[in-house]
Design a protein around this motif. Structure first.
Motif, short mmCIF file in Angstrom:
data_model
loop_
_atom_site.label_atom_id
_atom_site.label_comp_id
_atom_site.label_asym_id
_atom_site.label_seq_id
_atom_site.Cartn_x
_atom_site.Cartn_y
_atom_site.Cartn_z
N GLN A 12 0.84 -1.20 0.00
CA GLN A 12 0.00 0.00 0.00
C GLN A 12 0.87 1.25 0.00
O GLN A 12 2.02 1.23 0.49
CB GLN A 12 -0.91 0.00 1.22
CG GLN A 12 -2.00 -1.07 1.16
CD GLN A 12 -3.03 -0.89 2.24
OE1 GLN A 12 -2.78 -0.26 3.26
NE2 GLN A 12 -4.23 -1.43 2.02
N ALA A 13 0.32 2.31 -0.52
CA ALA A 13 1.02 3.59 -0.50
C ALA A 13 1.39 3.98 0.92
O ALA A 13 0.62 3.73 1.87
CB ALA A 13 0.15 4.67 -1.14
N GLY A 14 2.57 4.56 1.07
CA GLY A 14 3.03 4.99 2.38
C GLY A 14 3.88 3.98 3.11
O GLY A 14 4.47 4.30 4.15
N PRO A 89 2.00 5.25 -5.60
CA PRO A 89 1.57 4.44 -6.75
C PRO A 89 2.44 4.65 -7.99
O PRO A 89 2.63 3.71 -8.77
CB PRO A 89 0.14 4.93 -7.00
CG PRO A 89 -0.33 5.38 -5.65
CD PRO A 89 0.88 5.98 -4.99
N GLU A 90 3.01 5.84 -8.13
CA GLU A 90 3.88 6.13 -9.28
C GLU A 90 5.19 5.37 -9.22
O GLU A 90 5.94 5.35 -10.20
CB GLU A 90 4.16 7.63 -9.36
CG GLU A 90 2.95 8.50 -9.70
CD GLU A 90 1.97 8.65 -8.56
OE1 GLU A 90 0.79 8.96 -8.82
OE2 GLU A 90 2.37 8.45 -7.38
N ASP A 91 5.50 4.75 -8.11
CA ASP A 91 6.72 3.94 -7.99
C ASP A 91 6.53 2.54 -8.58
O ASP A 91 7.49 1.78 -8.67
CB ASP A 91 7.13 3.81 -6.52
CG ASP A 91 7.47 5.15 -5.88
OD1 ASP A 91 7.12 5.34 -4.70
OD2 ASP A 91 8.09 5.98 -6.57
N GLY A 107 18.95 -8.75 -15.49
CA GLY A 107 18.30 -9.83 -14.77
C GLY A 107 16.81 -9.83 -15.05
O GLY A 107 16.31 -9.11 -15.92
N GLN A 108 16.11 -10.62 -14.25
CA GLN A 108 14.66 -10.74 -14.44
C GLN A 108 13.90 -9.59 -13.80
O GLN A 108 12.73 -9.37 -14.08
CB GLN A 108 14.15 -12.06 -13.87
CG GLN A 108 13.87 -12.10 -12.37
CD GLN A 108 15.13 -12.07 -11.52
OE1 GLN A 108 16.24 -12.25 -12.02
NE2 GLN A 108 14.96 -11.87 -10.22
N GLY A 109 14.58 -8.83 -12.94
CA GLY A 109 13.92 -7.73 -12.26
C GLY A 109 13.02 -8.21 -11.13
O GLY A 109 12.79 -9.42 -10.95
N THR A 110 12.54 -7.26 -10.36
CA THR A 110 11.60 -7.57 -9.29
C THR A 110 10.44 -6.58 -9.38
O THR A 110 10.65 -5.37 -9.50
CB THR A 110 12.28 -7.55 -7.91
OG1 THR A 110 11.37 -8.00 -6.91
CG2 THR A 110 12.84 -6.18 -7.56
N GLN A 111 9.23 -7.10 -9.35
CA GLN A 111 8.03 -6.28 -9.53
C GLN A 111 7.66 -5.58 -8.23
O GLN A 111 7.55 -6.22 -7.18
CB GLN A 111 6.86 -7.16 -9.99
CG GLN A 111 5.53 -6.42 -10.11
CD GLN A 111 5.49 -5.47 -11.29
OE1 GLN A 111 5.87 -5.82 -12.39
NE2 GLN A 111 5.00 -4.24 -11.05
N VAL A 112 7.45 -4.28 -8.34
CA VAL A 112 6.94 -3.48 -7.23
C VAL A 112 5.60 -2.89 -7.67
O VAL A 112 5.52 -2.22 -8.71
CB VAL A 112 7.92 -2.35 -6.86
CG1 VAL A 112 7.27 -1.42 -5.83
CG2 VAL A 112 9.21 -2.93 -6.32
N THR A 113 4.59 -3.18 -6.89
CA THR A 113 3.26 -2.65 -7.17
C THR A 113 2.76 -1.92 -5.94
O THR A 113 2.68 -2.53 -4.85
CB THR A 113 2.28 -3.75 -7.57
OG1 THR A 113 2.80 -4.47 -8.69
CG2 THR A 113 0.93 -3.16 -7.95
N VAL A 114 2.45 -0.65 -6.10
CA VAL A 114 2.00 0.17 -4.98
C VAL A 114 0.55 0.57 -5.24
O VAL A 114 0.24 1.22 -6.23
CB VAL A 114 2.87 1.42 -4.81
CG1 VAL A 114 2.43 2.20 -3.56
CG2 VAL A 114 4.34 1.05 -4.71
N SER A 115 -0.31 0.16 -4.34
CA SER A 115 -1.72 0.49 -4.49
C SER A 115 -2.03 1.75 -3.71
O SER A 115 -1.49 1.97 -2.62
CB SER A 115 -2.59 -0.67 -4.01
OG SER A 115 -2.39 -0.89 -2.63
N GLY A 116 -2.89 2.57 -4.28
CA GLY A 116 -3.22 3.83 -3.65
C GLY A 116 -4.42 3.74 -2.76
O GLY A 116 -4.82 4.71 -2.14
#
Length: 116
Positions: A12-14, A89-91, A107-116
């Motif tokens: 979550q955001a924050g 969320p913009e991150d 590399g394959q990267g790592t997913q970051v998902t930030v919900s607002g």
């Protein structure tokens, strides 16, 4: 040499996340002189540099993350870290590490998902 990123997630955001990247198979005498960065890619956009570390402690940040993200390195363990605080969320995106010359296979990267 293989770059392996980890630590992403859905948050979550924050809140905060700490990303880690290890340069697997790289010897320290090659790792240490390099300057390193964390990059972010979002759909429809080019991969962008969000944080970099040159030498032991010289850091730079994109304006969008300045004051919220902290990059660091552990030469002995051949690791690069990205402490991400007060996430927005913009991150959201896939985060990758590489040298500032982008000299290694991604590399394959790592997913970051930030919900607002």
């Amino acid at each position: 040499v293989r770059l392996v990123e980890s630590g992403g997630g859905l948050v979550q955001a924050g809140t905060s996340l700490r990303l880690s990247c290890v340069a697997s198979g790289m010897i320290t005498s090659v790792f240490n002189p390099n300057d390193w960065g964390w990059y972010r890619q979002t759909p429809g956009k080019q991969r962008e540099l969000v944080a970099s570390v040159a030498g032991p402690r010289s850091t730079n940040y994109a304006d969008s993350v300045e004051g919220r993200f902290t990059i660091s390195r552990d030469n002995a363990r051949k690791r690069i870290y990205l402490q991400m605080d007060n996430l927005e969320p913009e991150d959201t995106g896939v985060y990758y590490c590489n040298t500032l010359k982008e000299s290694l296979p991604w590399g394959q990267g790592t997913q970051v998902t930030v919900s607002g």
